[in-house]
Motif scaffolding. Structure first.
Motif, PDB file in Angstrom:
ATOM      1  N   THR A 158       0.827  -1.209   0.000  1.00 42.59           N
ATOM      2  CA  THR A 158       0.000   0.000   0.000  1.00 42.59           C
ATOM      3  C   THR A 158       0.860   1.258   0.000  1.00 42.59           C
ATOM      4  N   ALA A 159       1.911   1.269   0.831  1.00 43.41           N
ATOM      5  CA  ALA A 159       2.806   2.427   0.861  1.00 43.41           C
ATOM      6  C   ALA A 159       3.506   2.613  -0.485  1.00 43.41           C
ATOM      7  N   TRP A 160       3.904   1.512  -1.113  1.00 43.78           N
ATOM      8  CA  TRP A 160       4.539   1.578  -2.432  1.00 43.78           C
ATOM      9  C   TRP A 160       3.587   2.182  -3.459  1.00 43.78           C
ATOM     10  N   ALA A 161       2.343   1.727  -3.450  1.00 46.46           N
ATOM     11  CA  ALA A 161       1.357   2.261  -4.390  1.00 46.46           C
ATOM     12  C   ALA A 161       1.111   3.749  -4.150  1.00 46.46           C
ATOM     13  N   ILE A 162       1.090   4.171  -2.882  1.00 39.88           N
ATOM     14  CA  ILE A 162       0.882   5.588  -2.570  1.00 39.88           C
ATOM     15  C   ILE A 162       2.044   6.421  -3.101  1.00 39.88           C
ATOM     16  N   ILE A 163       3.274   5.931  -2.931  1.00 40.70           N
ATOM     17  CA  ILE A 163       4.440   6.673  -3.418  1.00 40.70           C
ATOM     18  C   ILE A 163       4.406   6.824  -4.933  1.00 40.70           C
ATOM     19  N   ILE A 164       4.065   5.736  -5.638  1.00 39.26           N
ATOM     20  CA  ILE A 164       3.998   5.807  -7.101  1.00 39.26           C
ATOM     21  C   ILE A 164       2.900   6.762  -7.548  1.00 39.26           C
ATOM     22  N   ALA A 165       1.736   6.685  -6.900  1.00 40.11           N
ATOM     23  CA  ALA A 165       0.641   7.583  -7.267  1.00 40.11           C
ATOM     24  C   ALA A 165       1.009   9.038  -7.005  1.00 40.11           C
ATOM     25  N   PHE A 166       1.746   9.297  -5.949  1.00 41.57           N
ATOM     26  CA  PHE A 166       2.143  10.671  -5.636  1.00 41.57           C
ATOM     27  C   PHE A 166       3.112  11.210  -6.681  1.00 41.57           C
ATOM     28  N   ARG A 167       3.985  10.348  -7.212  1.00 41.51           N
ATOM     29  CA  ARG A 167       4.990  10.797  -8.176  1.00 41.51           C
ATOM     30  C   ARG A 167       4.431  10.938  -9.585  1.00 41.51           C
ATOM     31  N   ARG A 168       3.454  10.101  -9.950  1.00 46.49           N
ATOM     32  CA  ARG A 168       3.023  10.046 -11.347  1.00 46.49           C
ATOM     33  C   ARG A 168       1.717  10.787 -11.628  1.00 46.49           C
ATOM     34  N   HIS A 169       1.082  11.292 -10.613  1.00 47.64           N
ATOM     35  CA  HIS A 169      -0.183  11.994 -10.841  1.00 47.64           C
ATOM     36  C   HIS A 169      -0.128  13.360 -10.182  1.00 47.64           C
ATOM     37  N   THR A 170      -0.997  14.223 -10.657  1.00 46.51           N
ATOM     38  CA  THR A 170      -1.109  15.569 -10.094  1.00 46.51           C
ATOM     39  C   THR A 170      -2.577  15.899  -9.876  1.00 46.51           C
ATOM     40  N   GLY A 171      -2.810  16.970  -9.144  1.00 48.59           N
ATOM     41  CA  GLY A 171      -4.174  17.448  -8.954  1.00 48.59           C
ATOM     42  C   GLY A 171      -5.025  16.503  -8.117  1.00 48.59           C
ATOM     43  N   TRP A 172      -6.310  16.497  -8.418  1.00 45.81           N
ATOM     44  CA  TRP A 172      -7.250  15.721  -7.609  1.00 45.81           C
ATOM     45  C   TRP A 172      -7.048  14.216  -7.766  1.00 45.81           C
ATOM     46  N   ARG A 173      -6.535  13.781  -8.923  1.00 46.68           N
ATOM     47  CA  ARG A 173      -6.312  12.343  -9.112  1.00 46.68           C
ATOM     48  C   ARG A 173      -5.263  11.815  -8.124  1.00 46.68           C
ATOM     49  N   ARG A 174      -4.215  12.616  -7.905  1.00 45.47           N
ATOM     50  CA  ARG A 174      -3.191  12.188  -6.958  1.00 45.47           C
ATOM     51  C   ARG A 174      -3.789  11.951  -5.579  1.00 45.47           C
ATOM     52  N   TRP A 175      -4.551  12.930  -5.065  1.00 49.56           N
ATOM     53  CA  TRP A 175      -5.073  12.823  -3.706  1.00 49.56           C
ATOM     54  C   TRP A 175      -6.202  11.803  -3.602  1.00 49.56           C
ATOM     55  N   ALA A 176      -6.963  11.637  -4.677  1.00 49.50           N
ATOM     56  CA  ALA A 176      -8.022  10.620  -4.653  1.00 49.50           C
ATOM     57  C   ALA A 176      -7.420   9.221  -4.582  1.00 49.50           C
ATOM     58  N   LEU A 177      -6.380   8.991  -5.373  1.00 51.11           N
ATOM     59  CA  LEU A 177      -5.726   7.678  -5.349  1.00 51.11           C
ATOM     60  C   LEU A 177      -5.064   7.414  -3.991  1.00 51.11           C
ATOM     61  N   ILE A 178      -4.412   8.427  -3.452  1.00 50.90           N
ATOM     62  CA  ILE A 178      -3.760   8.258  -2.152  1.00 50.90           C
ATOM     63  C   ILE A 178      -4.777   7.936  -1.068  1.00 50.90           C
ATOM     64  N   ALA A 179      -5.943   8.576  -1.137  1.00 52.45           N
ATOM     65  CA  ALA A 179      -6.977   8.328  -0.124  1.00 52.45           C
ATOM     66  C   ALA A 179      -7.588   6.940  -0.262  1.00 52.45           C
ATOM     67  N   LEU A 180      -7.657   6.411  -1.499  1.00 51.56           N
ATOM     68  CA  LEU A 180      -8.291   5.113  -1.724  1.00 51.56           C
ATOM     69  C   LEU A 180      -7.344   3.932  -1.528  1.00 51.56           C
ATOM     70  N   MET A 181      -6.039   4.165  -1.582  1.00 51.50           N
ATOM     71  CA  MET A 181      -5.088   3.058  -1.481  1.00 51.50           C
ATOM     72  C   MET A 181      -5.247   2.234  -0.207  1.00 51.50           C
ATOM     73  N   PRO A 182      -5.414   2.824   0.987  1.00 46.66           N
ATOM     74  CA  PRO A 182      -5.501   2.016   2.209  1.00 46.66           C
ATOM     75  C   PRO A 182      -6.839   1.310   2.411  1.00 46.66           C
ATOM     76  N   LEU A 183      -7.719   1.377   1.451  1.00 49.55           N
ATOM     77  CA  LEU A 183      -9.042   0.764   1.610  1.00 49.55           C
ATOM     78  C   LEU A 183      -8.966  -0.736   1.341  1.00 49.55           C
ATOM     79  N   GLY A 184      -9.362  -1.544   2.327  1.00 53.33           N
ATOM     80  CA  GLY A 184      -9.454  -2.983   2.147  1.00 53.33           C
ATOM     81  C   GLY A 184     -10.836  -3.378   1.685  1.00 53.33           C
TER      82      GLY A 184
END
Length: 255
Positions: A158-184
């Protein structure tokens, strides 16, 4: 003002009922210490059956005649009907004496003005629950360590996915993906760290058996908690969004 008043009353009523049940449990323990077996027996629910004098005397001897040095509420929870007040409560108390600690596990059923114990157990320990059930990393079995490895892996992915999403996306997509990553999104599997017991948190048991849903929501997907007797347990739900994102990113990179 009316809204806040109703909210305050709704919050105070359950706490008041729970406080009354805790006080009733403490008073019953005092009756046991005083060897008033008739008064104690009268507080049991008829469904429990007839409790013998010998059993009550053994419980009284377990407590003893000395005054406790400490009384701690380990666990207290309730489920009551908001309108009628009927329902059940579960209370766990720990009495500290010289050289021993007695755990009182009580369940109280409320019907109208009547309060009866549907469960009442005493357990004597040489150490308090805070020390007896403390978390220890070493000395466990393969079940605990395999589950711990899966628990850590879920957090790392999950932390790896958050780091990749933070580096490769910008704007609302970045924060939406980061917020959804820890969801089981799968049923949450838990393990008792001391006994290696494994169970599913979302499992529902009834007369027909046990039902486990196919999908479930858990946020965050991996964490730890404690049982009513302060036994630590770990739980994890598969972070499907994070795993799916990592797989998609790997294929996209290969292309």
């Amino acid at each position: 003002m009316v809204f806040w008043a109703v909210a305050a009353l709704a919050a105070d009523a359950p706490n008041s009922r729970l406080s009354d049940d805790v006080a009733l449990t403490k008073a019953t323990v005092s009756l046991l210490a005083a060897k008033d077996t008739a008064a104690v027996r009268d507080r049991f629910d008829p469904a429990v059956g007839q409790v013998s004098d010998n059993t009550l005397r053994q419980m009284s001897d377990l407590i003893g005649a000395s005054e406790p040095t400490s009384i701690e509420t380990i666990w207290s929870t309730e489920m009551h009907n908001f309108q009628t007040g009927d329902g059940n409560s579960r209370i766990v108390l720990e009495y500290g004496f010289s050289g021993k600690w007695v755990v009182v596990d009580a369940g109280i059923k409320t019907e109208g003005a009547s309060k009866r114990f549907y469960r009442f157990f005493l357990t004597a320990n040489a150490l308090p629950l805070s020390e007896l059930n403390a978390f220890h990393l070493f000395g466990k079995g393969p079940v605990q360590y395999l589950f711990l490895a899966a628990w850590i892996a879920a957090i790392v992915f999950t932390a790896w996915a958050i780091i990749i999403a933070f580096r490769r996306h910008t704007g609302w997509r970045r924060w939406a993906l980061i917020a959804l990553m820890p969801l089981g999104l799968t049923p949450t599997v838990a393990v008792n760290w001391n006994t290696a017991q494994v169970w599913v948190l979302e499992a529902i048991s009834n007369s027909a058996g046990q039902f486990i849903p196919i999908f479930a929501g858990r946020y965050p997907m991996a964490l730890f908690a404690y049982t009513e007797t302060r036994v630590p347990y770990l739980y994890v739900s598969a972070p499907l969004i994070a795993l799916g994102y990592l797989i998609w990113q790997r294929r996209w990179s290969q292309r």
